[in-house]
Motif scaffolding. Structure first.
Motif, PDB file in Angstrom:
ATOM      1  N   SER A 316     -12.385  -1.213  52.252  1.00 17.43           N
ATOM      2  CA  SER A 316     -12.877  -1.121  50.878  1.00 17.43           C
ATOM      3  C   SER A 316     -11.961  -0.268  50.023  1.00 17.43           C
ATOM      4  CB  SER A 316     -14.291  -0.525  50.874  1.00 17.43           C
ATOM      5  OG  SER A 316     -15.188  -1.358  51.576  1.00 17.43           O
ATOM      6  N   VAL A 317     -11.486   0.847  50.576  1.00 15.06           N
ATOM      7  CA  VAL A 317     -10.573   1.700  49.824  1.00 15.06           C
ATOM      8  C   VAL A 317      -9.294   0.947  49.496  1.00 15.06           C
ATOM      9  CG1 VAL A 317      -9.161   3.786  49.909  1.00 15.06           C
ATOM     10  CG2 VAL A 317     -11.521   3.843  50.744  1.00 15.06           C
ATOM     11  N   CYS A 318      -8.767   0.209  50.471  1.00 18.32           N
ATOM     12  CA  CYS A 318      -7.529  -0.559  50.226  1.00 18.32           C
ATOM     13  C   CYS A 318      -7.756  -1.611  49.151  1.00 18.32           C
ATOM     14  CB  CYS A 318      -7.054  -1.208  51.521  1.00 18.32           C
ATOM     15  SG  CYS A 318      -6.463  -0.017  52.749  1.00 18.32           S
ATOM     16  N   GLU A 319      -8.902  -2.281  49.193  1.00 19.70           N
ATOM     17  CA  GLU A 319      -9.208  -3.272  48.168  1.00 19.70           C
ATOM     18  C   GLU A 319      -9.399  -2.616  46.803  1.00 19.70           C
ATOM     19  OE1 GLU A 319      -9.460  -6.733  48.350  1.00 19.70           O
ATOM     20  OE2 GLU A 319      -8.447  -6.420  50.260  1.00 19.70           O
ATOM     21  N   MET A 320     -10.002  -1.447  46.803  1.00 19.12           N
ATOM     22  CA  MET A 320     -10.174  -0.714  45.541  1.00 19.12           C
ATOM     23  C   MET A 320      -8.818  -0.351  44.947  1.00 19.12           C
ATOM     24  SD  MET A 320     -12.303   0.610  43.342  1.00 19.12           S
ATOM     25  CE  MET A 320     -13.878   0.674  44.202  1.00 19.12           C
ATOM     26  N   LEU A 321      -7.887   0.075  45.773  1.00 22.14           N
ATOM     27  CA  LEU A 321      -6.553   0.424  45.294  1.00 22.14           C
ATOM     28  C   LEU A 321      -5.860  -0.775  44.659  1.00 22.14           C
ATOM     29  CD1 LEU A 321      -5.369   2.657  48.277  1.00 22.14           C
ATOM     30  CD2 LEU A 321      -5.794   3.435  45.941  1.00 22.14           C
ATOM     31  N   ASP A 322      -6.169  -1.966  45.162  1.00 28.94           N
ATOM     32  CA  ASP A 322      -5.552  -3.169  44.615  1.00 28.94           C
ATOM     33  C   ASP A 322      -6.073  -3.527  43.235  1.00 28.94           C
ATOM     34  OD1 ASP A 322      -3.803  -3.585  46.685  1.00 28.94           O
ATOM     35  OD2 ASP A 322      -5.142  -4.911  47.802  1.00 28.94           O
ATOM     36  N   ASN A 396     -10.152   6.516  30.975  1.00 30.31           N
ATOM     37  CA  ASN A 396     -11.327   6.442  31.835  1.00 30.31           C
ATOM     38  C   ASN A 396     -11.186   7.375  33.034  1.00 30.31           C
ATOM     39  OD1 ASN A 396     -13.168   4.202  30.846  1.00 30.31           O
ATOM     40  ND2 ASN A 396     -11.192   3.147  30.861  1.00 30.31           N
ATOM     41  N   LYS A 397     -12.191   8.207  33.252  1.00 30.17           N
ATOM     42  CA  LYS A 397     -12.206   9.099  34.417  1.00 30.17           C
ATOM     43  C   LYS A 397     -13.372   8.688  35.303  1.00 30.17           C
ATOM     44  CE  LYS A 397     -10.279  13.044  31.899  1.00 30.17           C
ATOM     45  NZ  LYS A 397     -10.054  12.270  30.660  1.00 30.17           N
ATOM     46  N   MET A 398     -13.113   8.571  36.607  1.00 26.23           N
ATOM     47  CA  MET A 398     -14.171   8.090  37.490  1.00 26.23           C
ATOM     48  C   MET A 398     -13.992   8.594  38.903  1.00 26.23           C
ATOM     49  SD  MET A 398     -12.778   4.238  37.522  1.00 26.23           S
ATOM     50  CE  MET A 398     -12.373   4.535  35.816  1.00 26.23           C
ATOM     51  N   ILE A 399     -15.126   8.670  39.598  1.00 29.60           N
ATOM     52  CA  ILE A 399     -15.150   9.031  41.012  1.00 29.60           C
ATOM     53  C   ILE A 399     -15.793   7.873  41.756  1.00 29.60           C
ATOM     54  CG2 ILE A 399     -16.053  10.630  42.743  1.00 29.60           C
ATOM     55  CD1 ILE A 399     -16.142  12.775  40.536  1.00 29.60           C
ATOM     56  N   MET A 400     -15.136   7.413  42.804  1.00 28.12           N
ATOM     57  CA  MET A 400     -15.665   6.338  43.638  1.00 28.12           C
ATOM     58  C   MET A 400     -15.984   6.936  45.009  1.00 28.12           C
ATOM     59  SD  MET A 400     -14.696   4.406  41.096  1.00 28.12           S
ATOM     60  CE  MET A 400     -14.899   2.665  41.394  1.00 28.12           C
ATOM     61  N   MET A 401     -17.267   6.962  45.364  1.00 24.29           N
ATOM     62  CA  MET A 401     -17.651   7.552  46.643  1.00 24.29           C
ATOM     63  C   MET A 401     -18.134   6.473  47.600  1.00 24.29           C
ATOM     64  SD  MET A 401     -20.392  10.502  47.732  1.00 24.29           S
ATOM     65  CE  MET A 401     -21.843   9.484  47.473  1.00 24.29           C
ATOM     66  N   PHE A 402     -17.538   6.444  48.792  1.00 23.47           N
ATOM     67  CA  PHE A 402     -17.939   5.537  49.854  1.00 23.47           C
ATOM     68  C   PHE A 402     -18.632   6.343  50.947  1.00 23.47           C
ATOM     69  CE2 PHE A 402     -14.460   3.460  47.693  1.00 23.47           C
ATOM     70  CZ  PHE A 402     -14.841   2.134  47.651  1.00 23.47           C
ATOM     71  N   THR A 403     -19.855   5.946  51.277  1.00 20.90           N
ATOM     72  CA  THR A 403     -20.623   6.687  52.270  1.00 20.90           C
ATOM     73  C   THR A 403     -21.594   5.740  52.956  1.00 20.90           C
ATOM     74  OG1 THR A 403     -22.134   8.549  52.588  1.00 20.90           O
ATOM     75  CG2 THR A 403     -22.356   7.313  50.541  1.00 20.90           C
ATOM     76  N   ASP A 404     -22.152   6.201  54.083  1.00 14.14           N
ATOM     77  CA  ASP A 404     -23.187   5.399  54.743  1.00 14.14           C
ATOM     78  C   ASP A 404     -24.571   5.868  54.327  1.00 14.14           C
ATOM     79  OD1 ASP A 404     -23.108   7.814  56.010  1.00 14.14           O
ATOM     80  OD2 ASP A 404     -23.419   7.012  58.025  1.00 14.14           O
ATOM     81  N   GLY A 405     -24.660   6.925  53.525  1.00 13.09           N
ATOM     82  CA  GLY A 405     -25.938   7.389  53.029  1.00 13.09           C
ATOM     83  C   GLY A 405     -26.133   8.877  53.256  1.00 13.09           C
ATOM     84  N   GLY A 406     -27.081   9.451  52.539  1.00 13.23           N
ATOM     85  CA  GLY A 406     -27.377  10.863  52.665  1.00 13.23           C
ATOM     86  C   GLY A 406     -28.510  11.244  51.730  1.00 13.23           C
ATOM     87  N   GLU A 407     -29.055  12.443  51.918  1.00 13.64           N
ATOM     88  CA  GLU A 407     -30.208  12.880  51.144  1.00 13.64           C
ATOM     89  C   GLU A 407     -29.850  13.739  49.935  1.00 13.64           C
ATOM     90  OE1 GLU A 407     -33.201  11.803  51.756  1.00 13.64           O
ATOM     91  OE2 GLU A 407     -32.517  10.657  53.501  1.00 13.64           O
ATOM     92  N   THR A 428     -21.020   4.779  43.259  1.00 10.18           N
ATOM     93  CA  THR A 428     -21.342   5.039  44.665  1.00 10.18           C
ATOM     94  C   THR A 428     -21.424   3.719  45.429  1.00 10.18           C
ATOM     95  OG1 THR A 428     -23.699   5.060  44.116  1.00 10.18           O
ATOM     96  CG2 THR A 428     -22.547   7.188  44.185  1.00 10.18           C
ATOM     97  N   PHE A 429     -20.963   3.760  46.671  1.00 12.54           N
ATOM     98  CA  PHE A 429     -20.916   2.568  47.516  1.00 12.54           C
ATOM     99  C   PHE A 429     -21.592   2.884  48.845  1.00 12.54           C
ATOM    100  CE2 PHE A 429     -17.512   2.345  44.504  1.00 12.54           C
ATOM    101  CZ  PHE A 429     -17.405   0.998  44.161  1.00 12.54           C
ATOM    102  N   SER A 430     -22.688   2.207  49.110  1.00 13.79           N
ATOM    103  CA  SER A 430     -23.361   2.328  50.402  1.00 13.79           C
ATOM    104  C   SER A 430     -22.742   1.314  51.340  1.00 13.79           C
ATOM    105  CB  SER A 430     -24.858   2.063  50.236  1.00 13.79           C
ATOM    106  OG  SER A 430     -25.506   2.067  51.487  1.00 13.79           O
ATOM    107  N   VAL A 431     -22.103   1.793  52.398  1.00 14.37           N
ATOM    108  CA  VAL A 431     -21.296   0.934  53.261  1.00 14.37           C
ATOM    109  C   VAL A 431     -21.964   0.778  54.616  1.00 14.37           C
ATOM    110  CG1 VAL A 431     -19.019   0.579  54.271  1.00 14.37           C
ATOM    111  CG2 VAL A 431     -19.231   1.764  52.070  1.00 14.37           C
ATOM    112  N   GLY A 432     -22.014  -0.441  55.117  1.00 16.28           N
ATOM    113  CA  GLY A 432     -22.556  -0.718  56.440  1.00 16.28           C
ATOM    114  C   GLY A 432     -24.033  -1.034  56.398  1.00 16.28           C
ATOM    115  N   GLN A 433     -24.566  -1.418  57.553  1.00 18.50           N
ATOM    116  CA  GLN A 433     -25.988  -1.730  57.660  1.00 18.50           C
ATOM    117  C   GLN A 433     -26.688  -0.568  58.337  1.00 18.50           C
ATOM    118  OE1 GLN A 433     -27.096  -5.567  58.970  1.00 18.50           O
ATOM    119  NE2 GLN A 433     -25.768  -6.603  57.497  1.00 18.50           N
TER     120      GLN A 433
END
Length: 1154
Positions: A316-322, A396-407, A428-433
């Motif tokens: 996902s990070v590599c695709e985002m860079l593209d 444009n300023k932005m933060i892209m966060m990839f995670t599996d989740g958290g509280e 924010t990107f929730s990744v995985g099942q």
């Protein structure tokens, strides 16, 4: 006679006993000694004074040879200089050619290149060309917005209701493994006839548009069908644009839904594998759909992120860079309890190809461990974005966060850094099942003007890493007309065969409202694009009046070249645009940095500089004078420059007499044309004509004999003032045909070439004529028939005196085959004319030396004999003699080396087949000594346009064949049909079979031309050129018992170095070898380069904020459903045992957009 004993390992005589004239030196060159390439030259105080060159004392009663004294070798050098000059004066015919030009003064005029006027005219012509495309773009964008606004959404629309030409339909129908389930829908697809069109280099249909829909999007979805419905009306606008401007090339609408509609229609170039082309991922679309970005990507690498989830994040990070272009800035960090950058980049860096490559490689090294610490990740990201001491996009300023989740919602971090203004968007990107609560992730995005996405599987990555662009497009849409700014892209390779193009882009906005009194829609509909071929822009530049070494170039705000003679990418189908910096297209220096900065700032300027240039064959470096003149191209982000050598200030323009022009006879009846006919070659010498576009109907050919034949046939039909021909080129060609024929008549024909051991004499001219005499010598003539593309021609213009060019050899190839005396050495010099105080160089003349004969002559000239018939001088008993290059060739090495370090002549017969090789390959020890003593300077540079064959693939991604692999559903983003337990069981298998073998396999075949076998790479080039030492001096190669004496001296009025040295006693000194050949490289260290970034400027406009923006739509996990037909067919492929494709170690870039 007694000759000094020279045995390997034997001690040299004690200087005190034998009076050896070589004193000890404070800093000798020991084994392996090497001077840094950029270090200062050795002080001349280390050179041995001539008074110390005393004869070597021999034992009583014996004869002895000593190393030649300096005055002796200087005498030999003068003899060599005189011999070369004498031959060139007799056969080169420089003076005679000057007289011929003056005798024919009535046949030509001397015109002047006025740099300021020239560059302003060309800039104006380019501006006019692009402005016509801009008007067409605006008509298209306005029409698209009106069509969509008037369109009535249909919930019940069906495929059979829509008729269009599916650009991929023909390929899919021919493919038995294509979308079988969707065959029924082909009834609504048009079948068209196409005709070949030279403008497009393709078969096209001007009556229709073509539609391309990404493979992973279902063509029958309601959204796509409605899109096809309203965009059909664009067809008439496309055709009207072409009626108003017949020079228009591809006109394209790239929709935010993924649909591409382009005109004229032509079949899509379908690859062998799955077509992954998606217009929304093309750089031209991204540039038009949003303003520049400062992006920080943070990746959760806590212990819970393992297996497939971590692999999904990496992809996902590599695709985002593209999705980033050179106008954007980015950094990537991983976090658990602490945050740290994944690469050596400690701050935001430009998202160029090389920096993104560093990120992609670094991301693969991420390892999951520790606990999740959102606070650490977000604090790191905000600190990066607040760093104002670096170059960045400042939009444009932005933060892209990839995670599996958290509280944790880290509200305190947002309150500290981002609220209340919310200048930084958070995605924010929730990744995985997994079963984690995603509410905190949704909250982070929604309270910070961002968006929440879900990436449960590989199939969701491509769409969900690009849809953030819709959010960034909101301020543009809300800004309305103010944001309707045409932008021009970098250079890239057209996917449908146009070659290199630039694209003008214009965003298309949704002007509808959700209902009466509702807020204005803030979605971007897509981007309009119109291509302009670089060849069309080049045609507006001066053609052949600037001389062989003059040229026009253009750069953009990033300093990347749009036009430049060195813009020659060796591979096509790049996934990225061609981004060659001006300072990489030429050899960088401070003056060029200053010129580049001024051009980026949009200033006018003029500057004369001394600079280094690479020869056309990339073997030599010349220090030259160049005049740079530049102006901005108004209404664009480009700036245009003109480079002229001083000798190209003036040029000749043929002036055929009025009487001849009035006759209106075919050109073949003109005076001097007969000397172009092959029937005249035997008496007048063979003529090569430059393959230029003399007339529109002239058939081009790579075979010069065939091209000449085509030219002669055409000249039987056209008159000298024909409108279909370029009279300047045509008349100058005829003029130079007669000029060079008179040189044959006055000089060459009556001379005996064999007497002087010459294989040929020749003349080449700016007018495009190369005459080689005698005719039989043309059989071995290998130089380019276009003088402007011949290395000897261009170097002769830039260098005074005689330029030697030995035959080019590769160290890996066989040595030269010396048979029938056919191997020759070119010697050329420019002809300088002075007419009425105006100086110019319209021609180059030269000779081709017989290698073997001149090697024998070289030995005589560097000996104690005055001529070849004189007997060799013998050294009698009880006498002392100096060694020479003929008698003592077993002990004495004598060579001529050119200014690039290539062997030209040698007194060693066994080295004759090595002529043309870099001298380090012949005598590494001696070449290193010449370099260390400042006779040569080294210049290293990088070629960023090279092509490399992929390395042999390993066994990555290997997997059993013939097993059931239920993974394509995942690839196409359908719901997984098994339980979470089954997913966990299969995740590693899925990764091995899909991720390595399918998803990342050969993107060139997935998106571009399946015939591509090479990929873009970086090559390191090393050239040598004469250093600062001009004097004649002697030195010692200090290597203990293997030390060698040598003498080196430049030959006046040539590019040669005369070297006399003792032959090596043994191999102990073979320590260092200088390398000259091109080598594969990763380029300069990127981590160091980003600390001193090159000057650039971003686009002049920025749309990153609008007070009326509605941020309530801020999160979802779904996307367009993929095609069921694709799902079934791809699943069948795997069931049938489709072998997984191993991951290549060197990737070829996929093709560009249209």
């Amino acid at each position: 006679m007694a000759v000094r004993a020279r045995t390997c390992g034997a001690s040299r005589p004690d200087p005190a006993q034998k009076a050896l004239p070589w004193p000890s030196r404070g800093s000798r060159l020991g084994p392996g000694a090497r001077r840094p390439a950029t270090g200062p030259p050795r002080p001349l105080a280390l050179l041995l004074p001539p008074l110390l060159l005393l004869p070597l004392l021999a034992a009583p009663g014996a004869s002895a040879y000593s190393f030649p004294q300096q005055h002796t070798m200087q005498h030999w050098a003068r003899r060599l200089e005189q011999e070369i000059d004498g031959v060139m004066r007799i056969f080169g015919g420089v003076q005679q050619l000057r007289e011929i030009y003056k005798d024919n003064r009535n046949l030509f005029e001397v015109q002047e290149n006025e740099p300021q006027k020239l560059v302003e005219k060309v800039a104006g012509d380019i501006e006019s060309l692009l402005d016509r495309k801009v008007q067409a773009l605006k008509r298209l964008a306005d029409a698209a917005e009106n069509f969509q606004k008037a369109h009535r959404w249909q919930d019940n629309i069906k495929e059979e209701d829509i008729v269009y030409y599916d650009a991929k339909a023909d390929a899919e129908l021919d493919d038995p493994e294509s979308e079988d389930v969707e065959r029924g829908s082909k009834a609504s697809t048009l079948r068209l006839d196409f005709v070949e069109d030279s403008n497009f280099k393709n078969k096209v249909n001007y009556s229709y548009t073509a539609v391309q829909i990404p493979t992973d999007i279902y063509k029958g979805s309601t959204v796509i069908l409605n899109e096809l419905n309203w965009t059909e009306a664009l067809e008439n606008v496309f055709m009207e644009n072409r009626r108003q401007d017949p020079t228009l090339l591809w006109q394209v609408f790239g929709s935010a839904t993924g649909v591409t509609r382009y005109y004229p229609a032509t079949p899509w170039r379908a690859p062998k594998k799955i077509d992954l082309y998606d217009v929304r991922r093309r750089p031209w679309y991204i540039q038009g759909a949003s303003s520049p970005k400062d992006m920080v990507i943070i990746v959760d690498v806590s212990g819970s992120v393992s297996g497939l989830t971590l692999k999904l994040m990496k992809t996902s990070v590599c695709e985002m860079l593209d999705t980033l272009s050179d106008d954007d800035y980015v950094n990537v960090a991983s976090f658990n309890e602490k945050a740290q950058p994944v690469s050596c980049f400690t701050h935001l860096v430009q998202a160029n190809v090389r920096n993104k490559k560093v990120f992609k490689e670094a991301v693969q090294g991420m390892v999951a461990k520790g606990t999740t610490g959102y606070k650490a990740g977000f604090e790191y990201a905000f600190d990066q974005l607040q760093n104002s001491n670096i170059t960045r996009a400042n939009c444009n300023k932005m933060i892209m966060m990839f995670t599996d989740g958290g509280e944790d919602r880290v509200q305190d971090v947002f309150e500290k850094y981002n609220w209340p203004n919310r200048t930084v968007r958070v995605f924010t990107f929730s990744v995985g099942q997994h079963n984690y609560d995603v509410t905190p992730l949704q909250w982070m995005a929604c309270t910070n003007k961002g968006y929440y996405f879900e990436i449960p599987s590989i199939g969701a990555i491509r769409i969900n890493t690009q849809e953030y662009l819709d959010v960034l497009g909101r301020p543009m849409v809300l800004a309305g007309k103010e944001a309707k700014q045409v932008q021009w892209t970098n250079v890239y390779e057209d996917a449908l065969g146009l070659g290199m193009v630039v694209t003008g882009t214009l965003p298309v906005f949704n002007l509808t409202q959700d209902g009466p009194g509702e807020k204005k829609n803030q979605l971007i509909l897509g981007v309009m694009g119109i291509d302009v071929a670089l060849n069309d822009i080049k045609r507006l530049t001066p053609n052949y009046t600037l001389g062989a070494n003059g040229y026009v170039f253009a750069i953009d705000l990033n300093g990347y070249v749009l036009l430049h003679p060195n813009l020659k990418p060796q591979t096509t189908n790049f996934r990225e645009p061609v981004t060659l910096d001006f300072l990489d297209a030429e050899l960088e220096d401070e003056n060029k940095e200053e010129i580049r900065r001024s051009m980026i700032d949009g200033n006018k300027g003029h500057k004369q500089i001394r600079t280094l240039v690479k020869s056309l064959d990339e073997r030599y470096i010349d220090e030259v004078t160049r005049n740079y003149t530049w102006v901005p191209i108004r209404s664009t982000n480009y700036s245009l420059g003109l480079v002229l050598p001083p000798y190209s200030t003036f040029y000749l323009q043929a002036n055929l007499s009025d009487q001849i022009l009035q006759v209106k006879l075919p050109i073949s009846k003109l005076k001097d044309f007969e000397f172009l006919l092959p029937s005249s070659f035997e008496s007048e010498g063979h003529v090569f004509i430059a393959p230029r576009e003399y007339c529109k109907d002239l058939n081009a050919s790579d075979n010069n004999t065939e091209f000449l034949k085509n030219f002669i046939e055409l000249m039987e039909k056209v008159t000298p003032d024909s409108k279909q021909c370029n009279n300047f080129l045509l008349h100058n060609l005829i003029l130079d045909t007669g000029i060079t024929q008179q040189l044959v008549e006055r000089v060459w024909r009556d001379q005996d070439l064999n007497t002087y051991s010459l294989l040929a004499v020749f003349a080449a001219t700016d007018g495009g004529i190369t005459r080689v005499f005698p005719n039989k010598a043309a059989e071995d003539w290998t130089e380019n028939p276009e003088p402007f593309n011949a290395s000897f021609y261009r170097r002769s213009l830039d260098n005074h005196g005689y330029v030697f060019k030995p035959p080019q050899q590769d160290a890996l190839l066989r040595p030269l085959e010396l048979e029938n005396d056919t191997v020759g050495i070119l010697v050329s010099t420019a002809v300088e004319l002075s007419l009425g105080g105006r100086t110019l160089r319209p021609a180059v003349v030269g000779v081709k030396l017989d290698l073997e004969a001149w090697a024998e002559k070289f030995k005589v000239l560097a000996s104690n004999r005055t001529h070849q018939d004189q007997p060799q001088k013998q050294c009698g008993p009880n006498s002392h003699c100096e060694m020479d290059c003929e008698v003592n060739n077993e002990d004495l090495l004598c060579v001529l080396i050119d200014d690039g370090g290539f062997l030209v002549l040698s007194n060693q017969n066994h080295q004759w087949d090595q002529v043309g090789r870099f001298f380090s390959e012949v005598d590494a020890n001696l070449m290193l000594a010449l370099y260390n003593n400042s006779f040569y300077t080294r210049k290293e540079s990088y070629d960023y346009q090279a092509a490399c064959a992929p390395l042999p693939p390993g066994n990555l991604g290997a997997a059993p064949r013939g097993i059931f692999v239920p993974t394509i559903a995942d690839f196409l983003n359908l719901a997984w049909w098994t339980s979470a337990a089954a997913w966990s069981l299969f995740q590693q298998l899925l990764y091995g079979l899909i991720y390595h073998s399918w998803f990342q396999a050969d993107p060139a075949e997935a998106e571009g031309n399946p015939e591509v076998r090479e990929s873009s790479c970086v090559m390191k080039q090393t050239q040598y050129y004469f250093g600062s030492v001009n004097a004649s001096y002697n030195a010692i190669i200090d290597c203990g018992n293997c030390s060698r004496l040598f003498h080196a001296q430049r030959l006046i009025n040539t590019n040669l170095l005369f070297v006399v040295a003792e032959k090596p006693l043994c191999s102990q000194c073979e320590a260092g070898r200088l390398l000259q050949k091109e080598t594969h490289s990763d380029g300069p260290e990127q981590c160091e380069l980003v600390q001193r970034p090159r000057y650039r400027r971003g686009p002049h406009i920025c749309f990153d904020y609008n007070a009326t923006e509605d941020t309530s739509d801020c999160g979802r996990g779904a996307s367009f459903p993929p095609s069921l037909g694709v799902l079934v067919s791809l699943q069948l492929l795997l069931l049938l045992g489709l072998p997984p494709r191993p991951q290549p170690q060197v990737h070829a870039h996929p093709s560009r957009r249209l």
